[in-house]
Scaffold this motif. Sequence first.
Motif, PDB file in Angstrom:
ATOM      1  N   VAL A 164      76.133 142.940 -53.027  1.00 21.38           N
ATOM      2  CA  VAL A 164      74.717 142.757 -53.331  1.00 21.38           C
ATOM      3  C   VAL A 164      74.548 141.899 -54.582  1.00 21.38           C
ATOM      4  O   VAL A 164      75.317 142.013 -55.543  1.00 21.38           O
ATOM      5  N   CYS A 166      72.271 141.031 -57.766  1.00 18.10           N
ATOM      6  CA  CYS A 166      71.299 141.790 -58.557  1.00 18.10           C
ATOM      7  C   CYS A 166      71.246 141.287 -59.997  1.00 18.10           C
ATOM      8  O   CYS A 166      72.131 140.572 -60.470  1.00 18.10           O
ATOM      9  N   ARG A 238      77.026 139.583 -58.615  1.00 18.50           N
ATOM     10  CA  ARG A 238      77.188 140.122 -57.256  1.00 18.50           C
ATOM     11  C   ARG A 238      78.310 141.139 -57.281  1.00 18.50           C
ATOM     12  O   ARG A 238      79.440 140.837 -57.659  1.00 18.50           O
ATOM     13  N   SER A 241      77.750 147.424 -53.400  1.00 20.18           N
ATOM     14  CA  SER A 241      76.557 148.265 -53.455  1.00 20.18           C
ATOM     15  C   SER A 241      76.824 149.615 -54.108  1.00 20.18           C
ATOM     16  O   SER A 241      75.972 150.147 -54.829  1.00 20.18           O
ATOM     17  N   ILE A 248      70.441 150.519 -59.547  1.00 18.64           N
ATOM     18  CA  ILE A 248      69.316 149.994 -58.760  1.00 18.64           C
ATOM     19  C   ILE A 248      68.286 151.102 -58.530  1.00 18.64           C
ATOM     20  O   ILE A 248      67.081 150.888 -58.665  1.00 18.64           O
ATOM     21  N   GLN A 254      67.860 145.160 -60.173  1.00 20.94           N
ATOM     22  CA  GLN A 254      67.013 144.865 -59.023  1.00 20.94           C
ATOM     23  C   GLN A 254      67.799 143.999 -58.036  1.00 20.94           C
ATOM     24  O   GLN A 254      68.398 142.993 -58.423  1.00 20.94           O
ATOM     25  N   LYS A 255      67.806 144.393 -56.753  1.00 20.99           N
ATOM     26  CA  LYS A 255      68.486 143.606 -55.724  1.00 20.99           C
ATOM     27  C   LYS A 255      67.641 142.395 -55.338  1.00 20.99           C
ATOM     28  O   LYS A 255      66.416 142.489 -55.252  1.00 20.99           O
ATOM     29  N   VAL A 258      68.463 140.099 -50.305  1.00 22.15           N
ATOM     30  CA  VAL A 258      68.931 141.162 -49.423  1.00 22.15           C
ATOM     31  C   VAL A 258      69.122 140.665 -47.991  1.00 22.15           C
ATOM     32  O   VAL A 258      70.088 141.026 -47.314  1.00 22.15           O
ATOM     33  N   GLU A 261      72.631 139.071 -47.168  1.00 22.79           N
ATOM     34  CA  GLU A 261      73.876 139.793 -47.420  1.00 22.79           C
ATOM     35  C   GLU A 261      74.864 139.630 -46.266  1.00 22.79           C
ATOM     36  O   GLU A 261      74.468 139.527 -45.100  1.00 22.79           O
TER      37      GLU A 261
END
Length: 299
Positions: A164, A166, A238, A241, A248, A254-255, A258, A261
């Motif tokens: 992810v 973020c 990155r 998760s 998060i 904050q992602k 999305v 991915e």
Amino acid sequence: MDKLGTIRVFVEAAMHQSFVAASRNLDMSAPVVTRAIAQLEASLGVKLFNRTTRNVRLTDAGERFLSDMKHLLEDLEHAEAAASGSYVNPKGTLSITAPVLFGQKYIIPIVTEYLQQNPAVSVKAVFYDRIGNMLEEGLEVAIRIGYLQDASFYATHVGNVRRVVCGSPDYFAKYGIPERPADLVNHKIIMASTVESSTSWKFMSSSGKEIVKVSPHLDCNQNGAAINAAILGCGVTRLMSYQVGEDIKSGKLQKVLVEYETEPLPINIIHLEGRRATAKIRSFIDLCVERLRTNPFIH
């Protein structure tokens, strides 16, 4: 030294391709190991190792003998475990491994609970972000993230993780939110090298694979450092998760991106095939499966 002891020395030296490593692991002097191997070769009438000044390598006869002796020692360990009740009651030392942050965040709480439930067991936990050889390193249970390359394991699937992208809300308020992968070239990138070993980041979209070449503003060899830097507003990173799930959820991170991915990666608990799992292994795996499958950050 008796024949069984000599065989154990041989197997240790063969597995590590080093008499010095064998002496260290068996808490013997190097000359004792050398003499034990020489006595074994003399009694068998064959040469088991080719020796140089730098290393030792098994001969063809040594390879065949190693295969037979590994099975012999395995059968002996099973017999000893059965006689001592280790297949019925958890006891002894359990050696486990997992990726560093996964181990710290999710495995240590399970280990703590397990030790409270099983006072006759002690645990050796080894956490590192690499794929080690379980047999050579004496590890009994491993948590692996990614597709398994070796079919000689018993594996239990417990969840999945994703890569992810973020950053902190403050960072995005200041620099804007990337709407598509190509926008990352205009952002400060925090590289977590154990997750992303390349500066070419892959993404997926409805049109297929997309690759973006990023230029790290900060390159970290520890995932925890990359997370802290992102929380402090240093840039976009990155990570897996599970590594940032709690941050998060709390709003520290904050992602973004999305919808781009890549495919999720499986998480498996594995132990070696060919070894009947003792009670300590079975009970630990059962507890891990129960706890990890209900973990909201690995689904």
